[in-house]
Every structure is written in C-alpha cells, then in structure tokens.
Design an enzyme around this catalytic site. Structure first.
Site, PDB file in Angstrom:
ATOM      1  NE  ARG A 170      -7.811  -8.168   0.020  1.00  0.00           N
ATOM      2  CZ  ARG A 170      -7.315  -7.364  -0.903  1.00  0.00           C
ATOM      3  NH1 ARG A 170      -6.336  -6.541  -0.598  1.00  0.00           N
ATOM      4  NH2 ARG A 170      -7.802  -7.374  -2.127  1.00  0.00           N
TER       5      ARG A 170
ATOM      6  CE  LYS B 214      -4.464  -1.754   1.032  1.00  0.00           C
ATOM      7  NZ  LYS B 214      -5.604  -1.949   1.923  1.00  0.00           N
TER       8      LYS B 214
HETATM    9  C1  7PJ Z   1      -8.416  -4.293   1.285  1.00  0.00           C
HETATM   10  C2  7PJ Z   1      -9.437  -5.112   0.819  1.00  0.00           C
HETATM   11  C3  7PJ Z   1      -8.160  -4.226   2.685  1.00  0.00           C
HETATM   12  C4  7PJ Z   1      -9.947  -5.812   2.956  1.00  0.00           C
HETATM   13  C5  7PJ Z   1      -8.514  -4.084  -0.846  1.00  0.00           C
HETATM   14  C6  7PJ Z   1      -5.508  -3.185  -2.154  1.00  0.00           C
HETATM   15  C7  7PJ Z   1      -6.774  -2.484  -2.365  1.00  0.00           C
HETATM   16  N1  7PJ Z   1     -10.207  -5.874   1.648  1.00  0.00           N
HETATM   17  N2  7PJ Z   1      -9.487  -4.966  -0.524  1.00  0.00           N
HETATM   18  N3  7PJ Z   1      -8.963  -5.007   3.476  1.00  0.00           N
HETATM   19  N4  7PJ Z   1      -7.838  -3.679   0.220  1.00  0.00           N
HETATM   20  N5  7PJ Z   1     -10.681  -6.530   3.816  1.00  0.00           N
HETATM   21  O1  7PJ Z   1      -5.385  -4.410  -2.135  1.00  0.00           O
HETATM   22  O2  7PJ Z   1      -4.495  -2.434  -2.038  1.00  0.00           O
HETATM   23  O3  7PJ Z   1      -7.299  -3.509   3.197  1.00  0.00           O
HETATM   24  S1  7PJ Z   1      -8.223  -3.557  -2.483  1.00  0.00           S
END
Ligand code: 7PJ
Length: 284
Positions: A262, A228
């Site tokens: 994640r 990020k």
């Molecule tokens: C997240 C997500 C996060 C959850 C994305 C990226 C953007 N779902 N989906 N938490 N980020 N739960 O992967 O940078 O931080 S999309």
C-alpha cells in the site's frame, strides 16, 4: 503460485506482487491530507484525476480512506466519513474498471461502499467495532485485517510486546477464526501486521526482517510502509522526501513474501516490483 482473491465482481490475481495506491479523501492525513477534500467536500474531479494517474502508473487497487488514523487527528463523524468515502467510491466506480478498497472501521461505511461497488474492506482496527464483522460477512467482499496495538491516539506512547511475532500471529489466528465464524471465507482474507500501529522503530524493523514468518494459514500479506516514520529512525527525511527509503522497504517486504504493498508513490513502486517479479521468474 497462483492465488485469486475474490473482490466483489473482480478477482485479485496475486501470482505477482500488487500495488495498492492510497487515495485519502481527508483534510488531515499525515502525508497527503487536504488534496482531495477541501472546504468540507469531496473534490470529485481531483479524485478522478488522482485515480486515473495511479491506474496509469500501475496501481492494481485504489484504497479510499476518509478517516485519518494519525495520532492527534480529529475524530470524524459517521456522516462525514460516509460522505467522503462514498463520494469517492461512486465517482471511481462510474469511471474506472478497478478494484476499490475502502480504508474504514465503520460498518455503515463498509456496507454502503460494498453496495456502490467496492471490492475490498481494509480495516486498521481488524473488524473490531460493533457490527463490523457482520458488515464484512454480509458484503461478500475481500477483507484486510490489520494488527494494531492500542488505539490511534495513544498507540505510539509505549508499545510493548512479550514476543512481537508470536503476538501478531496470535492476533491473526483469533481474528481469522472470528471472521470465519461470522461467515467470511478464508479465501477472502488478507493479513497485515500494521507497520507503525503501536510499534516502535525496532518493532517495525524486526517485523520486516521476519515478515516471512507471518504465514498464518498461508494467507496473503499486505504491508503499508510508504513514507512511514520508521524511516526517520534511520534517516532525517521530511515526509515528501521518503520515496527512496519507501521503495527499499517495499522491495524488502515483497522479498519476504508480502503480496500487496500500500503506497503513495505508485509509479516508482510498480517499477521496483516489476524488477523484483522479473528476478523471481529466473530464480529456479
Ligand atoms: C495502513 C493502512 C497500513 C493497512 C494506513 C498511513 C497511515 N491500512 N492505513 N495497512 N496505514 N492495511 O498510510 O501511513 O499499514 S493509514
């Protein structure tokens, strides 16, 4: 601490930190768009290869997403998102025994994915769209409720909080109450403070520093920090060059109580968390 989260036909055991591998079936995600979705169609073979690789590398959950939420991303129609996500979910379910998470805010996508065998609904909009609460409750699946201030297109314009931690806690409280009323039992709810979603770098780092204060109802916490842009507030790094910083962030989050991370880079993260887990067993 043993904690089991029912994810459809499977149980997610959170007695140790778990890795959620990101599988974007999009032409335009910020770090890996276009690899699994080309020429308006899901590349099923590429999806299966990626899934297999992530599972071999130690992923406990695969998070399938068909909509990019990066600012400026083109809006995707329901039919398009449905096609992307269900194409990938169906292929993975047939081939692998794993928990599939679906990164979607769309109730139809949620319902169809549940029918096909997904185990977890991951909604960056916190089940706020019309019909999303009902879809979540009817699915019987686990849900991840993420906090976001504003909407993807404008969320980074001027994020502002009275009290960051209190505001997020309040959001969790309201969402958990609403989900419970809709029929989602507490043991199925996972919380996520939403790094990068309507937050400045200062907000993101403060949230990480104080992650252990996000203990609403003692529900498990998931974090997404992988690659990020908060990293670039400290280091000048291209998206492909954010692995080491991402590993540090993931480890710090787990140290502060996060139970699911994640990530794009499954193998490296699984190794880092294995070390954290081993240490935690000797922390007596
Ligand atoms: C997240 C997500 C996060 C959850 C994305 C990226 C953007 N779902 N989906 N938490 N980020 N739960 O992967 O940078 O931080 S999309």
């Amino acid at each position: 601490m043993t904690r089991l989260v029912p994810c459809g036909a499977r149980m997610l055991d959170l007695s140790r930190p778990r890795v959620m591998g990101i599988l974007n079936v999009t032409p335009d995600s910020f770090s890996d768009g276009g690899q699994l979705y080309r020429n308006q169609r899901v590349d099923v073979d590429a999806v299966l290869r990626r899934a297999e690789e992530m599972l071999r590398d130690g992923a406990d959950i695969l998070d399938v997403g068909g909509e990019s939420t990066r600012p400026g991303a083109e809006q995707v129609s329901e039919a398009e998102e449905l096609d992307r996500v269900t194409g990938a979910v169906k292929a993975i379910v047939e081939r692998f025994d794993t928990i599939i998470s679906v990164d979607s805010s769309n109730p139809t996508v949620m319902t169809e994915s549940a029918r096909l065998g997904a185990g977890l609904l991951n909604d960056v909009r916190g089940f706020s769209r019309e019909g999303a609460l009902e879809a979540a409750a009817d699915s019987g699946l686990a849900v991840c409720v993420m906090h976001m201030q504003g909407q993807p297109d404008t969320m980074q314009v001027n994020p502002d909080y009275v009290d960051l931690i209190a505001d997020i806690d309040e959001f969790f409280e309201e969402r958990v109450r609403t989900l419970s009323l809709a029929g989602v039992s507490l043991d199925r709810i996972i919380l996520d403070p939403g790094f990068g979603f309507g937050k400045t770098a200062e907000h993101n780092f403060r949230m990480l520093a104080r992650l252990n204060e996000l203990v609403y109802q003692d529900l498990p916490v998931l974090v997404g920090l992988s690659r990020k842009s908060m990293i670039t507030s400290v280091l000048e790094r291209s998206i492909e060059d954010r692995l080491f910083a991402s590993l540090a962030l993931a480890t710090m989050a787990v140290e502060r109580g996060a139970r699911i991370v994640r990530v794009h880079d499954v193998r490296a993260t699984a190794d880092a968390l294995a070390m954290w887990h081993r240490m935690s067993q000797s922390d007596t």
